[in-house]
Design an enzyme around this catalytic site. Structure first.
Site, short mmCIF file in Angstrom:
data_model
loop_
_atom_site.label_atom_id
_atom_site.label_comp_id
_atom_site.label_asym_id
_atom_site.label_seq_id
_atom_site.Cartn_x
_atom_site.Cartn_y
_atom_site.Cartn_z
N SER A 180 14.91 -1.91 12.26
CA SER A 180 15.61 -2.79 11.40
C SER A 180 16.70 -3.53 12.01
CB SER A 180 15.90 -2.04 10.17
OG SER A 180 16.53 -0.86 10.66
N GLU A 197 9.12 -9.51 8.19
CA GLU A 197 9.60 -10.41 9.19
C GLU A 197 8.74 -9.90 10.48
OE1 GLU A 197 14.24 -11.16 8.71
OE2 GLU A 197 13.85 -9.32 9.47
N ASN A 209 18.47 -8.93 7.78
CA ASN A 209 19.66 -7.96 7.74
C ASN A 209 20.98 -8.78 8.28
OD1 ASN A 209 18.19 -6.16 6.58
ND2 ASN A 209 17.46 -4.99 8.21
N HIS A 236 8.54 -6.25 10.82
CA HIS A 236 9.56 -5.55 10.09
C HIS A 236 9.32 -5.48 8.53
CE1 HIS A 236 14.02 -5.72 8.57
NE2 HIS A 236 13.80 -4.10 8.50
P1 NAI Z 1 12.34 8.52 8.82
O1 NAI Z 1 13.50 9.38 9.40
O2 NAI Z 1 12.24 8.60 7.49
O3 NAI Z 1 11.07 8.73 9.75
C1 NAI Z 1 10.93 8.66 10.84
C2 NAI Z 1 9.75 9.74 11.45
O4 NAI Z 1 9.60 9.54 12.78
C3 NAI Z 1 10.33 10.99 11.36
O5 NAI Z 1 9.14 11.65 10.73
C4 NAI Z 1 10.26 11.59 12.69
O6 NAI Z 1 9.65 13.03 12.75
C5 NAI Z 1 9.18 10.73 13.31
N1 NAI Z 1 9.19 10.65 15.08
C6 NAI Z 1 10.27 10.81 15.36
N2 NAI Z 1 9.95 10.60 16.89
C7 NAI Z 1 8.79 10.37 16.86
C8 NAI Z 1 7.84 10.31 17.98
N3 NAI Z 1 8.17 10.28 19.08
N4 NAI Z 1 6.77 10.18 17.57
C9 NAI Z 1 6.13 10.24 16.31
N5 NAI Z 1 6.99 10.47 15.35
C10 NAI Z 1 8.23 10.54 15.60
O7 NAI Z 1 12.77 6.96 9.24
P2 NAI Z 1 12.41 5.44 8.34
O8 NAI Z 1 13.53 5.14 7.57
O9 NAI Z 1 10.96 5.75 8.03
O10 NAI Z 1 12.60 4.53 9.73
C11 NAI Z 1 11.76 4.13 10.61
C12 NAI Z 1 11.97 3.10 11.41
O11 NAI Z 1 11.82 1.98 10.50
C13 NAI Z 1 13.43 2.91 12.04
O12 NAI Z 1 13.09 2.20 13.29
C14 NAI Z 1 14.21 2.27 10.84
O13 NAI Z 1 15.25 1.42 11.49
C15 NAI Z 1 13.12 1.37 10.30
N6 NAI Z 1 13.20 0.63 9.11
C16 NAI Z 1 13.61 1.54 8.04
C17 NAI Z 1 13.82 0.94 6.74
C18 NAI Z 1 14.73 1.86 5.72
O14 NAI Z 1 15.06 1.31 4.77
N7 NAI Z 1 14.60 3.06 5.93
C19 NAI Z 1 13.60 -0.39 6.39
C20 NAI Z 1 13.10 -0.98 7.55
C21 NAI Z 1 13.02 -0.50 8.75
#
Ligand code: NAI
Length: 706
Positions: A426, A459, A497, A447
């Protein structure tokens, strides 16, 4: 015959009128089509060799897409708009009065004017094609069904059901149309025209019989009190839903009522008058502007079709990764590997996917076997093995540059050069994420917004070396997932953002100045935003908001500032916003109950009750200011995609047409002057940018652009 309509009359007196606009995927009622149809109807009225006439479309999956939106977009003269509507009404009334039965054979999408000519036909039959939709979406464009739609639909299906469709601009399935009595028959898609011909032949020489509307409808609408109740309830519901911002549904309601209370002619009259007023007003123009932006985002662009993604995989099964995997299984029905490092995350992702499919099951969108099949498409794994077979991997792991860099380096080494590697980051730069990887032309940002199943925007972010084939393939993939892609270039916060940060920051400054949370959020709700900025921070997560805030603050140190208490906002482990049940607001079962009064003490603030309500524009203008810089930096190709991204990404009020369109209407010189005043009165951070001044001198964001 003509260029668009073709008539054939068989020896059995069954006639077929084919609507087939040359060179277009959809049939629309352009000026030419309407004039040609008028000539056709004139000829038909004088023929005595026709026993029944079937209206068909030659476009696959599409019956008639309605009136030509370009015509409505251009019209500025009320009398001219009204005259155009009356022409259509007269034409469809002449169609209705033909001396033989007519059958609208709806084999695909049928909306707006398409539905209105079908309603003016003696019979309406549909195919059971699952993607077929029939409806009257006019109010979504700020207008109303004015070629007889408001008048004829309630006569066919009752006021209650008609209002349900017209006021919400709904389109329904063929099966629902048959249940409601909108369609007289539903036939299997295989052999549809064969069934239609049999149906039509059997109607030759017979008087049409309409089905009754059921006991409930009779009770409710059959007496004046019941009818009053139906309309009163519908009006209240509409006013609540539209917050009085969208005049079209209320005008449509009045037209339906006029038609039922005072007869068809009065209904047509009310339709025409309302259409003249609405179609020439600013709100319809803005809604049509957004509609056209959506339509253009649906198109692939010129050149060869991009490579099709067939074997997608998701890395990270958290909030976003889990949501993306569910979407792939649901919309594309493709097997999708989801890899995480924690089995608990995989289990949660599967539970979440199941809960979304269960919801569809409850709403009868899918049946149990389909649910099982789609669930089985999601393949959770803790292993890397198998990823090699993917032609696309989207990464949604923790937002940490070093971790992402290592992951992309590793993926690039192991996977074929042709595999597209996308990041759902993000805030991190796509160029930075791909720094250690080889073959960087296939590294791209994709995104999604949270929650993935609901938010319509994606995006698609091109890094400096990302190839066009890559971005196009990802955009097409996003469309197949039911999302609208907007192409942007790499840069801190990309587009949405980045703009949002300036909006949220100003909301925080207002809080800092002593305004209450409710007053700030109310100001933006009243302005038309779906949610206030502080409530939105809770929704995103206070931890995430603060983290992104810091990243963007570092990227724009000259102009993006937050109150020093930003970190205190996210300082308590249990105060993360909606997800922890406590943030700026308190939540119960994920529903907001009230602002948490403790928030002021935590932030060291004291609300000042002597302050006037905050000015919404104080929060909007910093976004306008930054939008000019985004365009100058080439983050996005013009104000159109920027406006679309804001409408779909943060719910910028569609009736205002988008951020840049609103700013142009307000007048950029006036906005520059207001920002200058704010820079003096409040803080230099609000000073108008050089880019905005230039835009003002040029005559506006849209000057010289569509
Ligand atoms: P989250 O913390 O819910 O999930 C991340 C997951 O990735 C966790 O389950 C973790 O165990 C796993 N993980 C970590 N390292 C790993 C690896 N090397 N291989 C496989 N799995 C791995 O995070 P979330 O919120 O889903 O965010 C994920 C990405 O999406 C981030 O880059 C965030 O900035 C982006 N994002 C998040 C939004 C939000 O509102 N939460 C909106 C748009 C983008």
């Amino acid at each position: 015959m003509g260029r668009i309509f073709h008539l054939e009359v068989g020896a059995d007196h069954l006639a077929t009128l084919t609507f087939d606009t040359p060179g277009r995927k959809a049939n629309i009622f352009s000026r030419e089509a309407l004039e040609e149809l008028q000539a056709v109807v004139g000829e038909l009225a004088s023929r005595d060799d026709i026993g029944c006439l079937v209206l068909v479309s030659m476009k696959p999956g599409m019956f008639i897409a309605g009136a030509d939106v370009d015509l409505i977009a251009e019209i500025t003269d009320r009398a001219e708009a009204e005259a155009g509507v009356r022409f259509g009404q007269a034409l469809f009334s002449a169609w209705e009065a033909l001396p033989f039965p007519t059958v609208a054979a709806v084999s695909g999408t049928c909306v707006g004017g398409g539905t209105e000519i079908a309603l003016a036909s003696t019979y309406l039959v549909v195919s059971d094609r699952p993607e077929l939709r029939i409806g009257l979406p006019e109010v979504r464009l700020g207008i109303l069904p004015a070629w007889g739609g408001c008048t004829r639909l309630p006569r066919r299906i009752g006021a209650l059901a008609a209002l349900d469709i017209i006021l919400a601009g709904k389109s329904i399935l063929g099966r629902q149309a048959a249940t409601l009595g909108l369609a007289d028959a539903i036939f299997p898609e295989a052999g549809f025209f064969h069934h239609v011909r049999d149906f039509s032949r059997s109607r030759i020489g017979r008087k049409p019989r309409r089905r009754g509307r059921g006991f409930k409808a009779f009770l409710l609408e059959g007496n004046p009190l019941g009818r009053w109740f139906v309309f009163d309830q519908a009006r209240k519901r509409t006013l609540t839903q539209t917050k009085g911002r969208y005049p079209a549904p209320i005008a449509a309601l009045d037209a339906v009522r006029a038609g039922l209370d005072r007869g068809k002619r009065a209904g047509f009259e009310a339709e025409a008058r309302a259409a003249g007023e609405l179609a020439t007003g600013a709100i319809a123009k803005n809604l049509i502007h957004v509609f056209r932006l959506m339509e253009s985002a649906k198109k692939d662009g010129d050149g060869d079709a991009p490579a099709e993604i067939r074997r997608p995989a998701v890395l990270g099964a958290g909030t976003m990764g889990g949501g993306i995997a569910q979407l792939v299984a649901d919309k594309m029905e493709l097997p999708v590997r989801v890899k995480d490092v924690q089995s608990e995350a995989l289990a949660t992702a599967l539970r979440h996917a199941k809960s979304l499919f269960d919801k569809q099951l409850r709403r009868r969108r899918i049946r149990s076997p389909e649910l099982r099949r789609k669930m089985n498409l999601i393949q959770p794994t803790l292993e890397d093995a198998g990823l090699e077979a993917s032609d696309f991997v989207v990464e949604a792991i923790v937002e940490n540059l070093a971790v992402k860099q290592r992951v992309f380096e590793d993926l690039a080494r192991r996977l074929p050069q042709s595999t597209i590697l996308a990041s759902n980051t993000s805030s991190l730069s796509i160029d930075d994420i791909g720094k250690l990887a080889t073959h960087r032309q296939r590294i791209v940002g994709m995104h999604f917004f949270n929650p993935v199943d609901k938010m319509p925007l994606v995006e698609v972010i091109a890094g400096t070396v990302t190839s066009k084939e890559t971005t196009r393939a990802v955009a097409t993939f996003a469309r197949r997932l039911g999302k609208t892609p907007v192409m942007v270039r790499d840069g801190p916060g990309f587009l949405v953002n980045r703009l949002l940060a300036f909006y949220s920051a100003e909301a925080m400054w207002l809080l800092d100045e002593g305004h209450r949370v409710e007053a700030i959020d109310r100001a933006m709700l009243d302005w038309g935003m779906p949610m206030g900025p502080l409530r939105l921070a809770d929704e995103v997560g206070l931890d995430v908001s603060a983290k992104v805030g810091h990243i963007l603050r570092a990227a724009f140190p000259d102009r993006l500032f937050f109150p020093e208490w930003l970190d205190r906002l996210a300082g308590e482990p249990k105060r993360l916003g909606l997800k922890s049940g406590l943030g700026v607001y308190r939540y119960q079962d994920r529903r907001e109950s009230s602002v948490d009064p403790a928030i002021y003490a935590i932030l060291g603030l004291r609300p000042d009750s002597s302050l006037a309500a905050p000015d919404a524009e104080r929060m909007i203008l910093p976004m306008v200011n930054e939008a000019a810089r985004c365009l100058e930096d080439g983050i996005v190709d013009g104000p159109g995609p920027l406006d679309l991204a804001m409408v779909l990404g943060i719910g910028f009020p569609p009736f205002r047409g988008g951020l840049c369109r609103w700013a142009d209407a307000a007048g950029l010189p006036a906005i520059v002057a207001k920002l200058e005043a704010l820079a003096g009165d409040v803080s230099p951070r609000l000073a108008p940018s050089a880019a905005l001044r230039q835009m003002a001198e040029r005559g506006g964001f849209y000057r010289g652009r569509p």
